[in-house]
Scaffold this motif. Structure first.
Motif, PDB file in Angstrom:
ATOM      1  N   LEU A  12      -3.709 -53.894  55.874  1.00 38.44           N
ATOM      2  CA  LEU A  12      -3.318 -55.019  56.733  1.00 38.44           C
ATOM      3  C   LEU A  12      -2.075 -54.647  57.511  1.00 38.44           C
ATOM      4  N   LEU A  13      -2.150 -54.727  58.838  1.00 36.86           N
ATOM      5  CA  LEU A  13      -1.009 -54.426  59.691  1.00 36.86           C
ATOM      6  C   LEU A  13      -0.188 -55.678  59.949  1.00 36.86           C
ATOM      7  N   ALA A  14       1.074 -55.467  60.356  1.00 36.14           N
ATOM      8  CA  ALA A  14       1.985 -56.598  60.570  1.00 36.14           C
ATOM      9  C   ALA A  14       1.512 -57.533  61.668  1.00 36.14           C
ATOM     10  N   PHE A  27      -5.618 -50.646  42.854  1.00 39.32           N
ATOM     11  CA  PHE A  27      -4.202 -50.281  42.875  1.00 39.32           C
ATOM     12  C   PHE A  27      -3.461 -51.018  41.769  1.00 39.32           C
ATOM     13  N   SER A  28      -2.529 -50.329  41.124  1.00 35.92           N
ATOM     14  CA  SER A  28      -1.692 -50.987  40.126  1.00 35.92           C
ATOM     15  C   SER A  28      -0.701 -51.933  40.801  1.00 35.92           C
ATOM     16  N   SER A  29      -0.375 -51.633  42.050  1.00 34.07           N
ATOM     17  CA  SER A  29       0.495 -52.506  42.854  1.00 34.07           C
ATOM     18  C   SER A  29       0.223 -52.225  44.321  1.00 34.07           C
ATOM     19  N   ASN A  30       0.472 -53.199  45.168  1.00 35.36           N
ATOM     20  CA  ASN A  30       0.291 -53.015  46.600  1.00 35.36           C
ATOM     21  C   ASN A  30       1.327 -52.023  47.119  1.00 35.36           C
ATOM     22  N   ARG A  31       0.990 -51.317  48.173  1.00 38.23           N
ATOM     23  CA  ARG A  31       1.914 -50.360  48.785  1.00 38.23           C
ATOM     24  C   ARG A  31       2.239 -50.785  50.203  1.00 38.23           C
ATOM     25  N   LEU A  32       3.535 -50.753  50.518  1.00 38.24           N
ATOM     26  CA  LEU A  32       4.004 -51.161  51.834  1.00 38.24           C
ATOM     27  C   LEU A  32       4.781 -50.033  52.498  1.00 38.24           C
ATOM     28  N   GLY A  33       4.802 -50.035  53.814  1.00 37.36           N
ATOM     29  CA  GLY A  33       5.558 -49.054  54.559  1.00 37.36           C
ATOM     30  C   GLY A  33       5.237 -49.157  56.032  1.00 37.36           C
ATOM     31  N   GLU A  34       5.930 -48.365  56.831  1.00 40.03           N
ATOM     32  CA  GLU A  34       5.619 -48.312  58.260  1.00 40.03           C
ATOM     33  C   GLU A  34       4.416 -47.408  58.457  1.00 40.03           C
ATOM     34  N   ILE A  35       3.419 -47.894  59.186  1.00 39.65           N
ATOM     35  CA  ILE A  35       2.216 -47.106  59.442  1.00 39.65           C
ATOM     36  C   ILE A  35       2.514 -46.040  60.499  1.00 39.65           C
ATOM     37  N   CYS A  36       2.063 -44.817  60.275  1.00 44.89           N
ATOM     38  CA  CYS A  36       2.224 -43.752  61.262  1.00 44.89           C
ATOM     39  C   CYS A  36       1.049 -42.797  61.131  1.00 44.89           C
ATOM     40  N   PHE A  37       0.883 -41.921  62.104  1.00 45.33           N
ATOM     41  CA  PHE A  37      -0.227 -40.966  62.043  1.00 45.33           C
ATOM     42  C   PHE A  37       0.250 -39.566  62.380  1.00 45.33           C
ATOM     43  N   ASN A  38      -0.424 -38.578  61.784  1.00 44.43           N
ATOM     44  CA  ASN A  38      -0.137 -37.179  62.048  1.00 44.43           C
ATOM     45  C   ASN A  38      -1.409 -36.520  62.576  1.00 44.43           C
ATOM     46  N   THR A  39      -1.280 -35.774  63.658  1.00 42.60           N
ATOM     47  CA  THR A  39      -2.437 -35.180  64.323  1.00 42.60           C
ATOM     48  C   THR A  39      -2.736 -33.750  63.874  1.00 42.60           C
ATOM     49  N   GLY A  40      -2.019 -33.252  62.866  1.00 40.39           N
ATOM     50  CA  GLY A  40      -2.226 -31.882  62.411  1.00 40.39           C
ATOM     51  C   GLY A  40      -3.609 -31.668  61.830  1.00 40.39           C
ATOM     52  N   HIS A 130      -0.256 -50.435  70.301  1.00 42.97           N
ATOM     53  CA  HIS A 130       0.637 -51.508  69.875  1.00 42.97           C
ATOM     54  C   HIS A 130       1.909 -51.024  69.188  1.00 42.97           C
ATOM     55  N   GLY A 131       1.984 -49.746  68.912  1.00 44.78           N
ATOM     56  CA  GLY A 131       3.197 -49.184  68.325  1.00 44.78           C
ATOM     57  C   GLY A 131       3.188 -49.158  66.811  1.00 44.78           C
ATOM     58  N   ALA A 132       4.126 -48.390  66.256  1.00 46.43           N
ATOM     59  CA  ALA A 132       4.287 -48.327  64.810  1.00 46.43           C
ATOM     60  C   ALA A 132       4.756 -49.673  64.295  1.00 46.43           C
ATOM     61  N   MET A 133       4.238 -50.063  63.130  1.00 42.99           N
ATOM     62  CA  MET A 133       4.597 -51.353  62.540  1.00 42.99           C
ATOM     63  C   MET A 133       4.420 -51.270  61.042  1.00 42.99           C
ATOM     64  N   LEU A 273      17.133 -44.262  69.816  1.00 43.80           N
ATOM     65  CA  LEU A 273      16.168 -45.312  70.108  1.00 43.80           C
ATOM     66  C   LEU A 273      14.983 -45.211  69.151  1.00 43.80           C
ATOM     67  N   LYS A 274      14.432 -46.359  68.782  1.00 40.75           N
ATOM     68  CA  LYS A 274      13.192 -46.395  68.006  1.00 40.75           C
ATOM     69  C   LYS A 274      12.048 -46.140  68.975  1.00 40.75           C
ATOM     70  N   MET A 275      11.180 -45.180  68.656  1.00 39.40           N
ATOM     71  CA  MET A 275      10.079 -44.834  69.543  1.00 39.40           C
ATOM     72  C   MET A 275       8.902 -45.788  69.353  1.00 39.40           C
ATOM     73  N   HIS A 276       8.005 -45.806  70.337  1.00 39.28           N
ATOM     74  CA  HIS A 276       6.836 -46.682  70.277  1.00 39.28           C
ATOM     75  C   HIS A 276       5.946 -46.317  69.095  1.00 39.28           C
ATOM     76  N   ASN A 277       5.576 -45.027  68.996  1.00 40.42           N
ATOM     77  CA  ASN A 277       4.813 -44.596  67.823  1.00 40.42           C
ATOM     78  C   ASN A 277       5.241 -43.229  67.291  1.00 40.42           C
ATOM     79  N   GLY A 278       6.226 -42.624  67.885  1.00 43.74           N
ATOM     80  CA  GLY A 278       6.777 -41.379  67.375  1.00 43.74           C
ATOM     81  C   GLY A 278       5.983 -40.137  67.747  1.00 43.74           C
ATOM     82  N   HIS A 279       6.510 -38.993  67.332  1.00 41.54           N
ATOM     83  CA  HIS A 279       5.860 -37.687  67.498  1.00 41.54           C
ATOM     84  C   HIS A 279       5.609 -37.116  66.111  1.00 41.54           C
TER      85      HIS A 279
END
Length: 372
Positions: A12-14, A27-40, A130-133, A273-279
């Motif tokens: 679920l995204l923000a 899952f033993s517990s839910n996991r939260l964090g900022e969503i990001c992707f790597n293209t490698g 929509h950017g990282a969230m 600056l915070k980037m839209h979705n990063g590199h």
């Protein structure tokens, strides 16, 4: 161990967007964090253990993850650092001769949840638009309202100090004690391959906790200081920024990588600056402004330094440019033995095009020693 490969899971995204997949067990517990992707296309083990990814849920764009297993010598830290993994096809049986264990076992030992069979093309397209969230991973697929409430309480990456979560607690040394090059590393979340690159060039290295002072480092009598990569927003790292200012004031040879690059920029008044979705990937094109040559580089950052402020700053000059978006990828401080880059010259994973920067750092230490 037997797994129920039909356990449903949800991401679920923000912004309320939901992606469905499967996991190996509830899952033993839910996991939260900022969503990001790597293209490698490769290097997933190094990515998952990179301290710079602490606090982030990783989406891999490569279709198959886990097919070559895990080798104990290829981790970039002592533990998995990502908050969770999202992928398309998860390979449970590795086909690599020199893999120690499967990725399944590696992540299971780290208690890291994985959601697979996700439409990662659609997910990455959504992040690009929509950017990282922030996001939450769960097997409580019928309790979305509760997940939304939990997600709202999770802090934004903007303003978040995370270096303290991944830095060494105690200083330690490695390398050749008799070396003429003594490198003090300010550990904001350093990768092992950075230390390997220093060690293979014959350095004696001492790694210091993130909140160490300039005096702490100088007491060891280094010939140079490296400010490492790491996770989170650079602005809250006031002690590291002050250390960088002291490095410049005292003209100590200084090299900054990624978060360290941002710290050096902040020390001369260049905002970040915070980037839209990063590199994040291993094929980012960079151009060296002095030589005109291009490099293919490994990158992992969600913050960057302001380009207009950099160009107009009397203390700094742009040394490298990212060719995809013309953002600043490196700077040199005028009339000071200090330079930094936004990318990862040590690779791990990635190409070796930029490893010359370590040679430049050693040349800088030698020059300053001779002139002193």
């Amino acid at each position: 161990m037997k797994y129920n490969l039909k356990t449903p899971a949800v991401l679920l995204l923000a912004d309320g967007t939901v992606f469905h997949g499967k996991t190996t067990e509830p899952f033993s517990s839910n996991r939260l964090g900022e969503i990001c992707f790597n293209t490698g296309m490769t290097g997933y083990q190094e990515i998952f253990t990179d301290p710079s990814y602490f606090g982030q849920i990783m989406v891999t764009t490569n279709a198959h993850i886990g097919n070559y297993g895990v080798n104990s010598e290829e981790s970039e830290s002592d533990s998995v650092k990502i908050s969770g993994l999202i992928c398309k096809n998860f390979s449970f049986t590795p086909s690599r001769v020199n893999s120690d264990i499967s990725l399944e076992r590696f992540l299971e030992d780290a208690h890291l949840p994985v959601i697979f069979d996700v439409d990662t093309r659609a997910l990455v397209s959504h992040i690009r638009k929509h950017g990282a969230m922030n996001a939450i991973m769960s097997t409580a697929t019928h309790h979305l309202d509760g997940l939304k409430d939990e997600l709202k309480k999770h802090p934004s990456m903007k303003g978040l100090e995370l270096a303290s979560k991944v830095s060494t607690k105690e200083a330690y040394t490695m390398g050749d004690k008799l070396s003429e090059h003594r490198v003090a590393v300010l550990d904001l979340g350093t990768k092992k391959n950075i230390l390997r690159r220093l060690e293979e060039r014959g350095a004696y290295i001492k790694v210091f906790p993130y909140d160490s002072s300039f005096e702490d480092l100088m007491e060891w009598k280094p010939t140079g200081i490296l400010i490492s990569n790491g996770p989170g927003d650079p602005e809250p790292l006031t002690s590291a920024i002050e250390l960088a200012k002291d490095c410049l004031k005292n003209e100590i040879p200084t090299f900054g990588i990624c978060l360290g690059h941002q710290i050096i920029a902040l020390s001369v008044g260049i905002p970040t600056l915070k980037m839209h979705n990063g590199h994040r990937g291993i094929n980012h094109p960079i151009q060296n402004q002095r030589t005109g040559k291009s490099e293919i580089t490994s990158q992992n950052h969600g913050f960057t330094i302001d380009k207009e402020s950099t160009v107009n700053n009397p203390q700094a000059e742009v040394s490298h440019i990212h060719l995809n978006d013309n953002s600043v990828a490196g700077i040199r401080i005028k009339d000071k033995p200090c330079f930094s880059v936004q990318y990862h010259p040590e690779a791990g994973p990635g190409p070796n095009d930029a490893t010359y920067l370590f040679d430049d750092f050693f040349d800088l230490m030698s020059k300053e020693k001779i002139e002193a």
